[in-house]
Design a protein around this motif. Sequence first.
Motif, PDB file in Angstrom:
ATOM      1  N   THR A  86      -4.690   3.800   5.011  1.00 51.96           N
ATOM      2  CA  THR A  86      -6.154   3.209   5.579  1.00 51.96           C
ATOM      3  C   THR A  86      -5.929   1.918   5.788  1.00 51.96           C
ATOM      4  O   THR A  86      -5.268   1.096   5.037  1.00 51.96           O
ATOM      5  CB  THR A  86      -6.967   3.648   4.549  1.00 51.96           C
ATOM      6  OG1 THR A  86      -6.928   5.071   3.991  1.00 51.96           O
ATOM      7  CG2 THR A  86      -8.406   3.122   4.780  1.00 51.96           C
ATOM      8  N   TYR A  88      -8.252  -1.623   6.645  1.00 47.44           N
ATOM      9  CA  TYR A  88      -9.412  -2.282   6.341  1.00 47.44           C
ATOM     10  C   TYR A  88      -9.621  -3.703   7.204  1.00 47.44           C
ATOM     11  O   TYR A  88      -8.556  -4.386   7.392  1.00 47.44           O
ATOM     12  CB  TYR A  88      -9.751  -2.624   5.090  1.00 47.44           C
ATOM     13  CG  TYR A  88      -9.620  -1.023   4.226  1.00 47.44           C
ATOM     14  CD1 TYR A  88     -10.874  -0.498   3.975  1.00 47.44           C
ATOM     15  CD2 TYR A  88      -8.431  -1.003   3.921  1.00 47.44           C
ATOM     16  CE1 TYR A  88     -10.782   0.738   3.179  1.00 47.44           C
ATOM     17  CE2 TYR A  88      -8.315   0.256   2.873  1.00 47.44           C
ATOM     18  CZ  TYR A  88      -9.649   1.068   2.677  1.00 47.44           C
ATOM     19  OH  TYR A  88      -9.557   2.068   1.692  1.00 47.44           O
ATOM     20  N   SER A  89     -10.740  -3.792   7.526  1.00 46.22           N
ATOM     21  CA  SER A  89     -11.123  -5.398   8.349  1.00 46.22           C
ATOM     22  C   SER A  89     -10.922  -6.270   7.323  1.00 46.22           C
ATOM     23  O   SER A  89     -10.681  -5.973   6.025  1.00 46.22           O
ATOM     24  CB  SER A  89     -12.338  -5.157   8.985  1.00 46.22           C
ATOM     25  OG  SER A  89     -13.333  -5.268   7.973  1.00 46.22           O
ATOM     26  N   GLY A  92     -13.258  -5.918   4.466  1.00 45.73           N
ATOM     27  CA  GLY A  92     -12.929  -4.749   3.582  1.00 45.73           C
ATOM     28  C   GLY A  92     -13.609  -3.631   4.055  1.00 45.73           C
ATOM     29  O   GLY A  92     -13.582  -2.528   3.319  1.00 45.73           O
ATOM     30  N   GLN A  93     -14.049  -3.468   5.087  1.00 48.25           N
ATOM     31  CA  GLN A  93     -14.634  -2.139   5.860  1.00 48.25           C
ATOM     32  C   GLN A  93     -13.599  -1.386   6.384  1.00 48.25           C
ATOM     33  O   GLN A  93     -12.606  -2.079   7.276  1.00 48.25           O
ATOM     34  CB  GLN A  93     -15.706  -2.636   6.818  1.00 48.25           C
ATOM     35  CG  GLN A  93     -16.830  -3.407   6.455  1.00 48.25           C
ATOM     36  CD  GLN A  93     -17.721  -2.745   5.143  1.00 48.25           C
ATOM     37  OE1 GLN A  93     -17.884  -1.403   5.542  1.00 48.25           O
ATOM     38  NE2 GLN A  93     -18.034  -3.395   4.212  1.00 48.25           N
ATOM     39  N   PRO A  94     -13.626  -0.017   6.468  1.00 44.55           N
ATOM     40  CA  PRO A  94     -12.565   0.681   6.788  1.00 44.55           C
ATOM     41  C   PRO A  94     -12.707   0.505   8.335  1.00 44.55           C
ATOM     42  O   PRO A  94     -13.657   0.677   8.776  1.00 44.55           O
ATOM     43  CB  PRO A  94     -12.956   2.179   6.301  1.00 44.55           C
ATOM     44  CG  PRO A  94     -13.786   2.001   4.953  1.00 44.55           C
ATOM     45  CD  PRO A  94     -14.705   0.755   5.269  1.00 44.55           C
ATOM     46  N   SER A  97      -7.781   5.155   9.853  1.00 44.71           N
ATOM     47  CA  SER A  97      -7.068   5.681   8.640  1.00 44.71           C
ATOM     48  C   SER A  97      -6.015   6.717   9.227  1.00 44.71           C
ATOM     49  O   SER A  97      -6.108   7.330  10.293  1.00 44.71           O
ATOM     50  CB  SER A  97      -7.848   6.556   7.693  1.00 44.71           C
ATOM     51  OG  SER A  97      -8.424   7.434   8.401  1.00 44.71           O
ATOM     52  N   ALA A 110     -12.308  -0.617  -0.034  1.00 48.90           N
ATOM     53  CA  ALA A 110     -11.017  -1.293  -0.116  1.00 48.90           C
ATOM     54  C   ALA A 110     -10.976  -1.950  -1.125  1.00 48.90           C
ATOM     55  O   ALA A 110     -11.675  -2.616  -1.928  1.00 48.90           O
ATOM     56  CB  ALA A 110     -10.999  -2.392   1.070  1.00 48.90           C
ATOM     57  N   HIS A 138      -6.790  -5.650   5.654  1.00 49.30           N
ATOM     58  CA  HIS A 138      -6.069  -4.791   4.289  1.00 49.30           C
ATOM     59  C   HIS A 138      -5.408  -3.558   4.688  1.00 49.30           C
ATOM     60  O   HIS A 138      -6.150  -2.815   5.465  1.00 49.30           O
ATOM     61  CB  HIS A 138      -7.119  -4.805   3.224  1.00 49.30           C
ATOM     62  CG  HIS A 138      -7.712  -5.975   2.896  1.00 49.30           C
ATOM     63  ND1 HIS A 138      -7.111  -6.821   1.971  1.00 49.30           N
ATOM     64  CD2 HIS A 138      -8.952  -6.639   3.376  1.00 49.30           C
ATOM     65  CE1 HIS A 138      -7.657  -7.956   1.765  1.00 49.30           C
ATOM     66  NE2 HIS A 138      -9.082  -7.933   2.804  1.00 49.30           N
TER      67      HIS A 138
END
Length: 759
Positions: A86, A88-89, A92-94, A97, A110, A138
Amino acid sequence: MKRRSSFQFKLYLILGATGIGSMLLVGGALLIHERLTFRQRVLDSLDALVAMISVTTRAALDFDDAATAQENLATLAEHRDLLSATLYSASGQPLASYLAPGQESPSPAAPNHEFTRFDRNGVAVHRTLRYNGRIIGHLLIESSFASQRAQFDRSLRILGALGVGALLVLLLWARFLQRMFSAPLVRLTEVADEVRGSKNFSLRAPITSRDEVGRLADSFNGLLADLAERDQQIALELTARRASEAALSESEERFRQLVENSNDLIVLTDSNGVILYASPNHTVITGRDPGDLVGGNVLDHIHPEDLRTITTNFERTAASFSYRARLKNGEWRWFETSGRSFTNKDGEARNVVISRDITKRVEAEKKQEALEFQLRHAQKMEAVGTLAGGIAHDFNNILTGIMGNIELARMDLPDVHPCIPALGDATKASQRARELVKQILAFSRQGEQIKSPTDLGPLVREAMRLLRSSLPTTIVIHTEIEDGCPPILCDATQIHQVLMNLGTNAAHAMRKRGINLRVGLKRVSLTPADLAAHRQLLPEHTVCLTVADEGTGMDQATMERIFEPFFTTKAAGEGTGLGLSMVHGIVQDHGGAIVIESRLGFGTTFKIYFPGAACAAVPESITTSRVAQGQGEIILLIDDDVLVANVAAKLLSRLGYVAETYVRPAEALQAMQRQPNRYSLVITDLTMPGMTGVELAREAIKVRANLPIIIATGYLRDDAPDEARQFGIRHFVRKPYDRDELGRVVRDAINRNKNLQQA
């Protein structure tokens, strides 16, 4: 059981255990390596995957391009162990994936920090993606262990196959070694067992080869030879050791007996004087148990006055000294000690002290010192007496000239002449001088004495009556005379003088204090100590004359010099210092002893001991006779002093004789040899230079055997009368000459000689 203990079995066992152990060790090492490196390999693989994804998705992350990011993650399908990924930006937003077939969707949120999490099925990794130091996103990845486990299983199978092969090789090698070494070693073992059982080191193992086993057998045989030699040496050493132990035991027993039966006290102390050992004889000698002394200090029972001596000597490496110590019963005893310091094997300072009871020796030395003091005193008195005798002889010659000329002057003057009183006073002065000479002669023991058994009781009473008139009326004389006292052999005149001198001295000591003068006479029984100090006395036949005053007393220094001639405590003009010297001389001459007891402020007591006489006292008898005049007889007179010779010649002339005088004995002897019958009598001085009066008399008798001879002297040696009587000399006359005495002695000698010739 025997099979299992054989060399072959042990060889198989050793090789099998070695092979199995080696395989287990190698396998275990590989397993441990795989186990330790497994996780690291997984993490390294995932970190490489994260790095690749970070590069491929960098643009999509910068522009939040989800479609591009999804395309990039789709390429992960080729990684069979990857379960999910997965992206993430940065906020912390997905963003995208990846999910392997059959896996559930991951959590859309995240994580807020990086982590690595292992479980039994796989591993999860969260990483922060950075570019040029800034966070761009991330990544969360989950992976399984399927491929790593498959690889590990293949490794185990290969390892097992290799182990089985190695074991087979080891078994074959063991079989070969058994054939090569077992038989020789069995033979070697049999020899060793026989040697062990029989203790016969002369046996030898057979040598069948020159390989290692053969060399082993040869070394074994050499060892047996060494053991045989060593066994013999041990036997000798054992014999010597037993002898040494016996000698040591004997030495220890001898030392123990020496310490336990010694008269010396033995003490071992540390450097501070604490007793570590005390010999058993402390119980007998000091009364103290040795166990009670251990732990105490060596100074605990020492006399306080001797502590400094001991502490000073203990500072020295070796010392010898004496001290006093208190016994358990409280008695003080003298001990002589020798000590030495040493260091024991542990480096500790120690002192050994050996003490011996010397109390009896110390007491004997004190008695010896007292006897030596008495001997020195007696020798000094004897030397002074000899000097006094010589002085008295010369003084007698002077007095003879003085008194003789006074007597001649009085004979030439009428009784009413005015010079008669003066001559009388001169005579009295000369008589006092003569008495002084008698005192000197008594002191020197050179005066002629007439001793007879005398009862001292009447003599003491008479002396006290005369003394009473010369003493102050403030002094009271107490006389205590015991009845039944034995008589003593003495010269009554001298004993009288002793009493008068002691009484006069007592009165002088009581001028300022004291009123009682006590004079006593009694029979005494002497103690063994008294008899040891005065051997001339008898145990039960002794008379004690006591004169005690209440005067000022004397100190020890005065008492030691009291009998010295001319020593006096009186002021100038009050005494000559000869009184007590004369007393000492008289008492010594009578075989007696004087004991003085005195303390300053408490008076003085003189105790005079006389040995009792074996016969009864002789009563005094007084006879008087008229001096007959001479009939012109010629008398040969010899005296080395011209003054004395002239005075004697004049006195003889007044008595009716004719005197021819000579001052040299040799000239007188020549005159006699020329005319032996000319002389009716010879008067010769006893002491003359070149020839004594006795020697002159001996030569005169050779010339004429019946010639009467008179010896004239101021004193007589103890042996002079006996020596003179051997040659028939029976007459002696004293100097200074007294006219009446001289006349009686001369007349008696001439008459006695006539009577002998007529008979």
